[in-house]
Design an enzyme around this catalytic site. Structure first.
Site, PDB file in Angstrom:
ATOM      1  N   TYR A  96       2.491 -66.384 -82.336  1.00 31.08           N
ATOM      2  CA  TYR A  96       1.436 -66.464 -82.369  1.00 31.08           C
ATOM      3  C   TYR A  96       1.064 -65.372 -82.659  1.00 31.08           C
ATOM      4  O   TYR A  96       0.691 -64.318 -82.615  1.00 31.08           O
ATOM      5  CB  TYR A  96       1.119 -67.114 -81.299  1.00 31.08           C
ATOM      6  N   ASP A 108       3.282 -57.176 -84.727  1.00 30.95           N
ATOM      7  CA  ASP A 108       1.941 -57.514 -83.880  1.00 30.95           C
ATOM      8  C   ASP A 108       2.172 -58.252 -81.845  1.00 30.95           C
ATOM      9  O   ASP A 108       2.385 -58.819 -81.536  1.00 30.95           O
ATOM     10  CB  ASP A 108       1.844 -59.813 -83.900  1.00 30.95           C
ATOM     11  N   LYS A 145      -6.215 -57.263 -76.560  1.00 31.03           N
ATOM     12  CA  LYS A 145      -6.813 -58.081 -75.443  1.00 31.03           C
ATOM     13  C   LYS A 145      -5.946 -56.326 -74.319  1.00 31.03           C
ATOM     14  O   LYS A 145      -7.217 -55.728 -73.741  1.00 31.03           O
ATOM     15  CB  LYS A 145      -5.058 -58.584 -74.375  1.00 31.03           C
TER      16      LYS A 145
HETATM   17  C1  LIG Z   1      -3.697 -63.696 -78.310  1.00 32.98           C
HETATM   18  C2  LIG Z   1      -3.075 -63.130 -79.471  1.00 32.98           C
HETATM   19  C3  LIG Z   1      -3.584 -62.659 -80.647  1.00 32.98           C
HETATM   20  C4  LIG Z   1      -5.086 -63.395 -81.008  1.00 32.98           C
HETATM   21  O1  LIG Z   1      -5.868 -62.513 -80.439  1.00 32.98           O
HETATM   22  P1  LIG Z   1      -6.922 -62.659 -79.960  1.00 32.98           P
HETATM   23  O2  LIG Z   1      -8.328 -62.554 -79.394  1.00 32.98           O
HETATM   24  O3  LIG Z   1      -7.133 -64.517 -78.863  1.00 32.98           O
HETATM   25  O4  LIG Z   1      -7.571 -63.321 -81.693  1.00 32.98           O
HETATM   26  C5  LIG Z   1      -2.673 -62.454 -81.960  1.00 32.98           C
HETATM   27  N1  LIG Z   1      -1.672 -61.931 -81.638  1.00 32.98           N
HETATM   28  C6  LIG Z   1      -1.090 -62.622 -80.842  1.00 32.98           C
HETATM   29  C7  LIG Z   1       1.099 -61.697 -80.026  1.00 32.98           C
HETATM   30  C8  LIG Z   1      -1.797 -62.229 -79.125  1.00 32.98           C
HETATM   31  O5  LIG Z   1      -1.064 -62.805 -77.985  1.00 32.98           O
END
Ligand SMILES: *Cc1c(COP(=O)(O)O)cnc(C)c1O
Length: 457
Positions: A169, A264, A292
């Site tokens: 994701y 990511d 995060k």
């Molecule tokens: C949470 C997350 C996102 C998205 O971040 P948001 O702050 O919710 O937009 C993208 N990539 C990864 C790996 C994530 O865990």
């Protein structure tokens, strides 16, 4: 209780009957009332879909406050929390250092749309202690960071296609809301209404942990691939630990094809250690995204790379990206306070060993009783999977039917004062605020809940 709520509860009870050994349900009337109201204002009553408790029992709990490793809901129930706002709260809720720094900075105003010294301060903390980024850009969410990183990769390489993996994701931008079609190497199919087919066709989706598929993709789309994007360690669809050789292979094949490797690390960054999964594997991605944890609970994301790659971002370069609230001083303050704590010597060692002990003792319990369950974990991330497979490395390896067991466990845990994210595909997080005492309590609740789950198998 409102008549409609009664129906809602009895509906759920019909769907998931009480099991042998079940604890009676905790009071949830206030949350249920708030949810009824929220449904008038928001689609599904929420501002982010998984919060709606669609794949677990009952209506969502409305949280009133958090402190340390605890949260309290609107009905006054107390829980030991392993969701941690989905990852940001590595120090636990309402940490004094974060709260004090935010409160101090807030006295001077909330936002200026002009640079502040706080941005330098957070950037310095990150860049000085991390080998993988020389220059960075702050955004307001992880989605925004990843979306911008992709644009940067395209702008830098002059190529359009990207490769992503099924089961990873990366936020909800159009190019990334795609899933695999059938076949080894396929154009993505949109996984959301509203994403144009033509966008999805710029994204190639393949299975994780499959070197052949990746080789094939680079042959099939020779000189068209701008970037390969992967989660540092995929942790948004179970915890799909990849072998180190595979990650090294990714790095190599990207180099050979002049494609950038985007790590990511929105979830793994500053979670596995200060250098995230890149540090964990010892590989050097071309672009890294964080989110995060760097916001300490406030909305912050960022992407970073070498100075040479970042020179392509406007105003230095031709890749446009901006944000009214980017680098917001209050959010920077939270990030500074949180990351400063993480840099204390021994922080990760202590946190990770606590989490390891927690995960391993759940595993020992399950193994001793012959329960079909595996606890996968890395650093302070854990995932309880109802499976007998020793490894789960691809999205396909997850058995959707196993989620029925999660659903029972989730309800039993809530009734025993333990809060896990409301989906069996989500990982849990141990924070620095979880003490041995609470982890022992949580373990016992998990053991009892598992007894209920498996007594009814
Ligand atoms: C949470 C997350 C996102 C998205 O971040 P948001 O702050 O919710 O937009 C993208 N990539 C990864 C790996 C994530 O865990």
């Amino acid at each position: 209780m409102l008549e409609s709520l009664k129906k809602m509860f009895s509906g759920n009870e019909g769907e998931l009957p009480m099991n042998t050994g079940s604890k009676p349900d905790i009071p949830r009337e206030k949350s249920a009332e708030l949810y009824e109201k929220a449904k008038k204002y928001f689609p599904g009553g929420v501002n982010s879909p998984v919060r709606a408790f669609k794949s677990v029992y009952g209506t969502p709990l409305f949280i009133q406050k958090g402190d340390g490793c605890f949260v309290w809901d609107a009905d006054g129930n107390q829980f030991i929390d392993f969701c941690g706002s989905w990852g940001p709260l590595i120090l636990g809720h309402n940490h004094a250092k974060v709260r004090e720094k935010v409160t101090e900075v807030m006295q001077n105003g909330m936002s200026f749309g002009a640079p502040t010294a706080l941005e330098n301060e957070l950037a310095e903390l990150i860049i000085k202690n991390n080998r993988f980024v020389e220059k960075i850009r702050f955004t307001s969410s992880g989605t925004e960071a990843v979306m911008s990183a992709i644009r940067l990769a395209r702008g830098y390489t002059g190529k359009d296609k990207i490769i992503k993996f099924e089961g990873c994701y990366h936020g909800h931008s159009d190019s990334l809301l795609v899933k695999a079609g059938s076949g080894l190497v396929t154009f993505g199919e949109t996984s959301s209404a509203g994403v144009p087919k033509s966008f999805a066709e710029e994204t190639i989706v393949i299975a994780l942990n499959d070197t052949k598929a990746l080789e094939q993709a680079f042959i099939q789309f020779k000189d068209q691939v701008a970037a390969v994007i992967i989660e540092g360690i995929p942790a948004n669809n179970g915890l799909l630990m990849q072998d180190e050789e595979y990650v090294k292979f990714l790095e190599k094949i990207c180099k050979e094809n002049n494609a950038l490797l985007i790590f990511d690390e929105v979830i793994t960054g500053f979670r596995l250690g200060f250098e995230g999964a890149a540090g964990h594997y010892g590989i050097n991605p071309d672009i890294v995204t964080y989110g995060k944890i760097i916001g300490g609970g406030l909305p912050v994301g960022m992407y970073g790379a070498s100075a040479e790659i970042m020179a392509h971002i406007s105003p230095d370069g031709g890749v446009y990206q901006a944000g009214t609230l980017s680098g917001n001083p209050v959010a920077m303050a939270a990030g500074i306070a949180q990351l400063t704590e993480l840099l204390r010597s021994g922080f990760y060692k202590e946190l990770n060993s606590k989490a390891t002990e927690f995960a391993e003792s759940i595993q020992r319990f399950a193994t001793a009783r012959n329960y079909k369950l595996k606890v996968f974990y890395v650093g302070s991330i854990f995932w309880i999977a109802f499976t007998d497979k020793d490894k789960i490395q691809t999205a396909e390896d997850i058995d959707p039917a196993s989620m029925e067991k999660f659903k029972i466990m989730h309800r039993e845990l809530l009734n025993r004062g333990i809060y896990l994210g409301p989906s069996g595909y989500e990982v849990g997080f141990v924070s620095a605020a979880h003490t041995k005492i609470e982890l022992e309590k949580a373990k016992r609740a998990i053991f009892d809940s598992l007894d209920v789950v498996f007594r009814n198998k």
